[in-house]
Scaffold this motif. Structure first.
Motif, PDB file in Angstrom:
ATOM      1  N   PHE A 260      50.512  75.117 -25.321  1.00 21.26           N
ATOM      2  CA  PHE A 260      51.670  75.118 -24.431  1.00 21.26           C
ATOM      3  C   PHE A 260      52.466  76.412 -24.588  1.00 21.26           C
ATOM      4  N   SER A 261      53.150  76.780 -23.527  1.00 21.74           N
ATOM      5  CA  SER A 261      54.111  77.882 -23.618  1.00 21.74           C
ATOM      6  C   SER A 261      55.414  77.384 -24.215  1.00 21.74           C
ATOM      7  N   ILE A 262      56.014  78.201 -25.067  1.00 21.24           N
ATOM      8  CA  ILE A 262      57.325  77.911 -25.639  1.00 21.24           C
ATOM      9  C   ILE A 262      58.396  78.549 -24.756  1.00 21.24           C
ATOM     10  N   ILE A 263      59.402  77.771 -24.387  1.00 22.03           N
ATOM     11  CA  ILE A 263      60.475  78.260 -23.521  1.00 22.03           C
ATOM     12  C   ILE A 263      61.810  77.989 -24.205  1.00 22.03           C
ATOM     13  N   ASN A 264      62.501  79.045 -24.567  1.00 16.38           N
ATOM     14  CA  ASN A 264      63.802  78.905 -25.231  1.00 16.38           C
ATOM     15  C   ASN A 264      64.867  78.503 -24.217  1.00 16.38           C
ATOM     16  N   ILE A 265      65.795  77.682 -24.684  1.00 12.73           N
ATOM     17  CA  ILE A 265      66.910  77.268 -23.832  1.00 12.73           C
ATOM     18  C   ILE A 265      68.225  77.452 -24.588  1.00 12.73           C
ATOM     19  N   ARG A 266      69.309  77.535 -23.844  1.00 16.28           N
ATOM     20  CA  ARG A 266      70.634  77.606 -24.460  1.00 16.28           C
ATOM     21  C   ARG A 266      71.668  77.031 -23.495  1.00 16.28           C
ATOM     22  N   TYR A 267      72.778  76.577 -24.072  1.00 10.81           N
ATOM     23  CA  TYR A 267      73.897  76.053 -23.294  1.00 10.81           C
ATOM     24  C   TYR A 267      75.088  77.001 -23.404  1.00 10.81           C
ATOM     25  N   ASP A 268      75.740  77.230 -22.277  1.00 13.70           N
ATOM     26  CA  ASP A 268      76.965  78.021 -22.244  1.00 13.70           C
ATOM     27  C   ASP A 268      78.136  77.086 -22.550  1.00 13.70           C
ATOM     28  N   LEU A 269      78.714  77.221 -23.745  1.00  8.29           N
ATOM     29  CA  LEU A 269      79.761  76.293 -24.178  1.00  8.29           C
ATOM     30  C   LEU A 269      81.042  76.453 -23.375  1.00  8.29           C
ATOM     31  N   ARG A 270      81.210  77.589 -22.687  1.00 14.97           N
ATOM     32  CA  ARG A 270      82.398  77.763 -21.843  1.00 14.97           C
ATOM     33  C   ARG A 270      82.316  76.880 -20.596  1.00 14.97           C
ATOM     34  N   GLN A 271      81.078  76.536 -20.201  1.00 11.02           N
ATOM     35  CA  GLN A 271      80.871  75.744 -18.997  1.00 11.02           C
ATOM     36  C   GLN A 271      80.495  74.296 -19.307  1.00 11.02           C
ATOM     37  N   PHE A 272      80.259  73.999 -20.588  1.00 11.02           N
ATOM     38  CA  PHE A 272      79.699  72.701 -20.943  1.00 11.02           C
ATOM     39  C   PHE A 272      80.748  71.590 -20.905  1.00 11.02           C
ATOM     40  N   THR A 273      80.370  70.488 -20.253  1.00  4.31           N
ATOM     41  CA  THR A 273      81.163  69.266 -20.264  1.00  4.31           C
ATOM     42  C   THR A 273      80.223  68.108 -20.546  1.00  4.31           C
ATOM     43  N   ALA A 274      80.536  67.322 -21.554  1.00  4.08           N
ATOM     44  CA  ALA A 274      79.663  66.200 -21.909  1.00  4.08           C
ATOM     45  C   ALA A 274      79.618  65.181 -20.787  1.00  4.08           C
TER      46      ALA A 274
ATOM     47  N   LEU B 170      75.710  66.731 -30.028  1.00  5.92           N
ATOM     48  CA  LEU B 170      77.015  66.731 -29.361  1.00  5.92           C
ATOM     49  C   LEU B 170      78.126  67.135 -30.323  1.00  5.92           C
ATOM     50  N   ALA B 171      78.015  66.705 -31.577  1.00 10.00           N
ATOM     51  CA  ALA B 171      79.013  67.085 -32.574  1.00 10.00           C
ATOM     52  C   ALA B 171      78.962  68.585 -32.849  1.00 10.00           C
ATOM     53  N   GLU B 172      77.753  69.159 -32.882  1.00 10.06           N
ATOM     54  CA  GLU B 172      77.618  70.608 -33.069  1.00 10.06           C
ATOM     55  C   GLU B 172      78.241  71.355 -31.894  1.00 10.06           C
ATOM     56  N   ILE B 173      77.991  70.867 -30.682  1.00  8.37           N
ATOM     57  CA  ILE B 173      78.561  71.500 -29.491  1.00  8.37           C
ATOM     58  C   ILE B 173      80.082  71.422 -29.521  1.00  8.37           C
ATOM     59  N   THR B 174      80.619  70.264 -29.872  1.00  7.13           N
ATOM     60  CA  THR B 174      82.077  70.108 -29.947  1.00  7.13           C
ATOM     61  C   THR B 174      82.666  71.062 -30.976  1.00  7.13           C
ATOM     62  N   PHE B 175      82.009  71.178 -32.134  1.00  2.91           N
ATOM     63  CA  PHE B 175      82.441  72.146 -33.153  1.00  2.91           C
ATOM     64  C   PHE B 175      82.450  73.554 -32.563  1.00  2.91           C
TER      65      PHE B 175
ATOM     66  N   SER C 248      68.633  66.567 -22.057  1.00  3.98           N
ATOM     67  CA  SER C 248      69.463  65.442 -21.622  1.00  3.98           C
ATOM     68  C   SER C 248      70.946  65.743 -21.737  1.00  3.98           C
ATOM     69  N   LEU C 249      71.300  66.800 -22.465  1.00  2.00           N
ATOM     70  CA  LEU C 249      72.716  67.106 -22.671  1.00  2.00           C
ATOM     71  C   LEU C 249      73.371  67.652 -21.417  1.00  2.00           C
ATOM     72  N   GLY C 250      72.593  68.322 -20.579  1.00  3.42           N
ATOM     73  CA  GLY C 250      73.181  68.926 -19.390  1.00  3.42           C
ATOM     74  C   GLY C 250      72.191  69.840 -18.703  1.00  3.42           C
ATOM     75  N   SER C 251      72.672  70.969 -18.211  1.00  2.80           N
ATOM     76  CA  SER C 251      71.837  71.927 -17.483  1.00  2.80           C
ATOM     77  C   SER C 251      71.821  73.249 -18.255  1.00  2.80           C
ATOM     78  N   PRO C 252      70.826  73.440 -19.128  1.00  6.48           N
ATOM     79  CA  PRO C 252      70.786  74.666 -19.926  1.00  6.48           C
ATOM     80  C   PRO C 252      70.273  75.846 -19.112  1.00  6.48           C
ATOM     81  N   LEU C 253      70.412  77.020 -19.689  1.00  7.78           N
ATOM     82  CA  LEU C 253      69.757  78.211 -19.174  1.00  7.78           C
ATOM     83  C   LEU C 253      68.402  78.348 -19.861  1.00  7.78           C
TER      84      LEU C 253
END
Length: 358
Positions: free
Chosen positions: A44-58, A166-171, A197-202
């Motif tokens: 499989f191909s590995i695809i990195n993802i990340r969340y922008d915490l400035r835009q993130f809402t649980a 979610l706790a890491e994101i809140t921190f 499942s947390l949201g819409s990552p990049l």
């Protein structure tokens, strides 16, 4: 390159930010960058993802989950401390992992060394004084990278693995971090998709840009090309009525360590030509992704390199019908070409002359 390793002697936060943005992730004391993974009898191909915490809402259900956990459990966040209690929980949990498994947390996080260049924090979840979940995450200057989550399966209904993320994101949001890196997903649906499942990552594209999912061409990643090339080997061999089997090579990444780069088989999938197979060496064809060529060789397992296998493996990797067993090395590199037929003709020529000498 399919695989790169980096062993930093120091790692300022802004440097870790840069490496995470370039697709690197932590592997014990090193950083590791890989384009493919051999898993579940496939590549499989590995695809990195990340969340922008400035835009993130649980999401609503995740806010409800957090309220429930904070109500029924005791939660703490602080610098990482490895102790017997965490190792015991890890030991019970680690059989859920696939592939390579570290013996304990000391090996996993810092290879039994005292000094580490990483600044690592933890989330701890207790129930009536008993540790039932924890996670580790690294801190950069503006980024957080989730490393590990472990939980007691008796509390599955609380989704404690999701909670620790979610706790890491809140921190991160409370401390003004910008990026949260939960690791990677694959180019096909997989068990890693819980991170989505947390949201819409990049997503990090094959060209190294970060973009939204609907702008990602999942066929452009390296795994798609490798599988197509490997399939073409089998098709050509079938046309020539040559018996063969294909086996995934779970230790291919060792070929990217300088000490072994000329010895260990580099292909993620190895085609074994079984009609001429011997006990100590086998005719092989593999696809070398960086050079975009095929290689014909004689190769076999080198048990003297077993000392490199210092981590446990799950049962699936012991399946000889799908995986090479142990570390295979070249005895003779015979021919490279961008045309599989060139290799087949050379193989037939050499084996015919050998048979005529018998």
């Amino acid at each position: 390159m399919l695989v790169q390793f980096y062993n930093p002697t120091e790692l300022p936060g802004e440097r870790l930010d840069q490496l995470l943005a370039e697709g690197w992730f932590r592997s014990s004391m090193m950083l590791h960058k890989s384009k493919v993974i051999c898993l579940d009898y496939d590549t499989f191909s590995i695809i990195n993802i990340r969340y922008d915490l400035r835009q993130f809402t649980a999401k609503k259900r995740h806010r409800k989950l957090m309220r429930r956990v904070f109500q029924d459990f005791e939660v703490s966040i602080g610098p990482m401390v490895i102790n017997e209690e965490k190792n015991e929980l890890y030991d019970r949990h680690k059989q859920r992992f696939k592939g390579f498994i570290h013996e304990d947390l000391d090996q996993l996080m810092h290879a039994y060394l005292v000094h580490t260049v990483f600044e690592t924090y933890e989330v701890n979840v207790y129930h009536q004084g008993e540790l039932v979940a924890f996670s580790f995450f690294d801190l950069g200057e503006h980024s957080l990278a989730s490393i590990l989550a472990v939980y007691n399966q008796d509390f599955n209904k609380y989704s404690l693995g999701i909670f620790t993320m979610l706790a890491e994101i809140t921190f991160g949001q409370e401390n003004h971090f910008q990026w949260y890196y939960p690791g990677y997903v694959l180019d096909k649906p997989s068990e890693f998709d819980y991170k989505l499942s947390l949201g819409s990552p990049l997503y990090r594209t094959a060209s190294g840009d970060w973009t939204e999912r609907n702008q990602v061409d999942f066929t452009s990643f390296e795994g798609t090309r490798i599988k197509s090339k490997v399939d073409s080997i089998s098709r050509k061999l079938n046309q020539f009525h040559i018996d063969h089997i294909q086996r995934d090579n779970p230790y291919y990444s060792l070929a990217y360590i300088a000490e072994f780069k000329n010895d260990v088989l580099k292909g993620t999938t190895i085609t074994l030509l079984t009609s001429q197979r011997k006990t100590h060496q086998t005719w092989c064809i593999e696809y070398l992704a960086e050079a975009d060529v095929y290689l014909l060789s004689k190769a076999g397992r080198n048990t003297k390199l077993d000392y490199m296998l210092d981590v446990d493996t799950t049962e699936d990797l012991n399946d000889e019908s799908h995986y090479l067993q142990g570390i295979w090395v070249y005895f003779d590199k015979i021919l490279t070409s961008n045309n599989v037929e060139d290799l087949i003709e050379e193989y037939l020529r050499r084996t015919a002359s050998t048979n005529n000498m018998k």
